[in-house]
Write an enzyme that holds these catalytic residues in place. Structure first.
Site, PDB file in Angstrom:
ATOM      1  N   GLY A  12       0.822  -1.212   0.000  1.00 34.86           N
ATOM      2  CA  GLY A  12       0.000   0.000   0.000  1.00 34.86           C
ATOM      3  C   GLY A  12       0.851   1.255   0.000  1.00 34.86           C
ATOM      4  O   GLY A  12       2.081   1.199  -0.087  1.00 34.86           O
ATOM      5  N   PHE A  13       0.177   2.375   0.118  1.00 31.68           N
ATOM      6  CA  PHE A  13       0.856   3.667   0.062  1.00 31.68           C
ATOM      7  C   PHE A  13       1.846   3.814   1.230  1.00 31.68           C
ATOM      8  O   PHE A  13       3.061   3.946   1.022  1.00 31.68           O
ATOM      9  CB  PHE A  13      -0.229   4.765   0.063  1.00 31.68           C
ATOM     10  CG  PHE A  13       0.242   6.115   0.477  1.00 31.68           C
ATOM     11  CD1 PHE A  13       1.329   6.719  -0.147  1.00 31.68           C
ATOM     12  CD2 PHE A  13      -0.409   6.797   1.507  1.00 31.68           C
ATOM     13  CE1 PHE A  13       1.761   7.985   0.244  1.00 31.68           C
ATOM     14  CE2 PHE A  13       0.009   8.056   1.890  1.00 31.68           C
ATOM     15  CZ  PHE A  13       1.095   8.642   1.269  1.00 31.68           C
ATOM     16  N   ILE A  14       1.373   3.739   2.444  1.00 26.20           N
ATOM     17  CA  ILE A  14       2.283   3.881   3.590  1.00 26.20           C
ATOM     18  C   ILE A  14       3.148   2.622   3.706  1.00 26.20           C
ATOM     19  O   ILE A  14       4.361   2.696   3.938  1.00 26.20           O
ATOM     20  CB  ILE A  14       1.498   4.127   4.901  1.00 26.20           C
ATOM     21  CG1 ILE A  14       0.680   5.419   4.794  1.00 26.20           C
ATOM     22  CG2 ILE A  14       2.449   4.184   6.097  1.00 26.20           C
ATOM     23  CD1 ILE A  14      -0.203   5.741   6.003  1.00 26.20           C
ATOM     24  N   ALA A 119      -1.943  -0.302  13.044  1.00 31.19           N
ATOM     25  CA  ALA A 119      -2.227   1.025  12.486  1.00 31.19           C
ATOM     26  C   ALA A 119      -3.695   1.342  12.699  1.00 31.19           C
ATOM     27  O   ALA A 119      -4.566   0.587  12.293  1.00 31.19           O
ATOM     28  CB  ALA A 119      -1.903   1.043  11.002  1.00 31.19           C
ATOM     29  N   TYR A 150     -16.184   2.945   9.320  1.00 28.92           N
ATOM     30  CA  TYR A 150     -14.721   2.805   9.312  1.00 28.92           C
ATOM     31  C   TYR A 150     -14.144   3.121  10.696  1.00 28.92           C
ATOM     32  O   TYR A 150     -13.356   2.361  11.249  1.00 28.92           O
ATOM     33  CB  TYR A 150     -14.134   3.740   8.245  1.00 28.92           C
ATOM     34  CG  TYR A 150     -12.643   3.747   8.178  1.00 28.92           C
ATOM     35  CD1 TYR A 150     -11.925   2.578   7.897  1.00 28.92           C
ATOM     36  CD2 TYR A 150     -11.927   4.916   8.409  1.00 28.92           C
ATOM     37  CE1 TYR A 150     -10.550   2.591   7.834  1.00 28.92           C
ATOM     38  CE2 TYR A 150     -10.542   4.937   8.338  1.00 28.92           C
ATOM     39  CZ  TYR A 150      -9.855   3.772   8.054  1.00 28.92           C
ATOM     40  OH  TYR A 150      -8.492   3.779   7.992  1.00 28.92           O
TER      41      TYR A 150
END
Ligand code: UDP
Length: 326
Positions: A12-14, A119, A150
């Site tokens: 993923g991005f991070i 996270a 979420y």
């Protein structure tokens, strides 16, 4: 000291930025990612690295996860359904991945006694607002608004992780990421900065949702990853520590649009679009979301280094490279 680290959501991005930094530090890195919002392109620079092991699979695959966790010394759990648009459009997948997936990761870590970094997200504060300290009250909207699902799933992840720490002695860290930006973030899932920059470099309209007076704080992904690495090496943090990770400087979304337009030299029009038009009926946004990062600063001496101007310029350069390559 180099270790074997499993990163769920490592494509993923991070995650991909974290994986690169762990490999640079000498770690052997195991990645589990189902590529739902991640991409193999994110790992292009390290795909052939001899210490990278990649499994394209879901964290819902319990036996596979048990096996993967057994191979490592510690686990960083980033895999989650993210992005406001995705959460509204795919509520069942979001809730299942974030709740059942985290249950499975925690079970595997507990069974095999592996420390777990979880996270979480600033979203869990809901509409609470500014100067959000880790122990600040949370303010959730109605169940009628899908967005809050979420926040509720990630809150449950936090409760569960802390319960494993307190009741079963599993070392855990919980980190709440505030808005994080930088290269490789896709505008596809609704994140604001890549969306604005993507539009600006194409001279297409920059669409600001609502009045644009809502405010956010943006932290560069490399600063965020620096915070994660600092916490992983901090013995005391593993005692069920909960930390905000983000930048404290606020900017309104309207100002952000203007800044992006200015720094790209774009001819884009800034267009205001209602929340209903952007997200559908019954959407609710928060006016402000600003972290108090005093706790992590005190714990590991972390403060983000990159300015918003530098972040925007880097995002623009990345978008232009991507556009040229397409
Ligand atoms: N936003 C916007 N235009 C876009 C995408 C987002 O005006 O193309 C707004 C969004 O409504 C929110 C803020 O920008 O108020 C940040 O949105 P994002 O989804 O990036 O993160 P959030 O902080 O809402 O989780």
């Amino acid at each position: 000291m180099s270790q074997r680290t499993l990163v769920t959501g490592g494509a993923g991005f991070i995650g991909s930025h974290l994986v690169e930094r762990l490999l640079e530090g000498g770690d052997e890195v195991f990645v589990v990612d189902d590529l739902s919002t991640g991409s193999l392109d994110n790992l292009a620079a390290v795909r052939e690295h001899p210490k990278l092991h990649l499994a394209v699979d879901t964290i819902l695959n319990h036996p596979m996860m048990m096996d993967a966790v057994g191979k490592v010394d510690r686990v960083v759990h980033l895999a989650a359904a993210v992005g406001v648009h995705k959460i509204i459009e795919e509520p069942v997948e979001t809730i299942t991945t974030n709740v059942r997936g985290s249950e499975i990761v925690l079970d595997c870590c507990h069974e095999q006694d592996r420390p777990l970094f979880v996270a979480s997200t600033s979203e869990i504060y809901g509409k609470a607002g500014d100067r959000l300290h880790e122990d600040h009250d949370r303010l959730m909207g109605s169940v009628a608004h899908r967005r809050w699902a979420y926040a509720c799933t990630k809150t449950l992840d936090e409760f569960l992780a802390l319960a494993y720490y307190h009741d079963k002695g599993l070392p855990v860290i919980v980190a709440r990421f505030f808005n994080t930006v930088g290269p490789r973030q896709s505008g596809q899932w609704g994140m604001v900065l890549p969306s604005f920059v993507g539009a600006a470099v194409r001279d297409e309209p920059i669409t600001v949702y609502g009045t644009g007076e809502q405010r956010r704080c943006f932290c560069h992904v490399q600063d965020t990853v620096g915070a994660v690495l600092g916490l992983l090496e901090n013995e005391e943090a593993w005692e069920g520590g909960v930390f905000n990770i983000g930048h404290e400087r606020e900017i309104s979304i309207r100002e952000l649009a203007e800044l992006v337009k200015e720094r790209t030299g774009s001819a884009s029009e800034i267009r205001f679009v209602s929340y209903e038009e952007a997200y559908g009926e019954g959407f609710e946004d928060m006016e402000r979301r600003q972290p108090d990062t005093g706790r992590i600063q005190k714990q590991i001496g972390w403060v983000p280094e990159r300015t918003l101007d530098a972040i925007i310029d880097e995002t623009i350069a990345y978008a232009r490279r991507e556009m040229a390559a397409a």
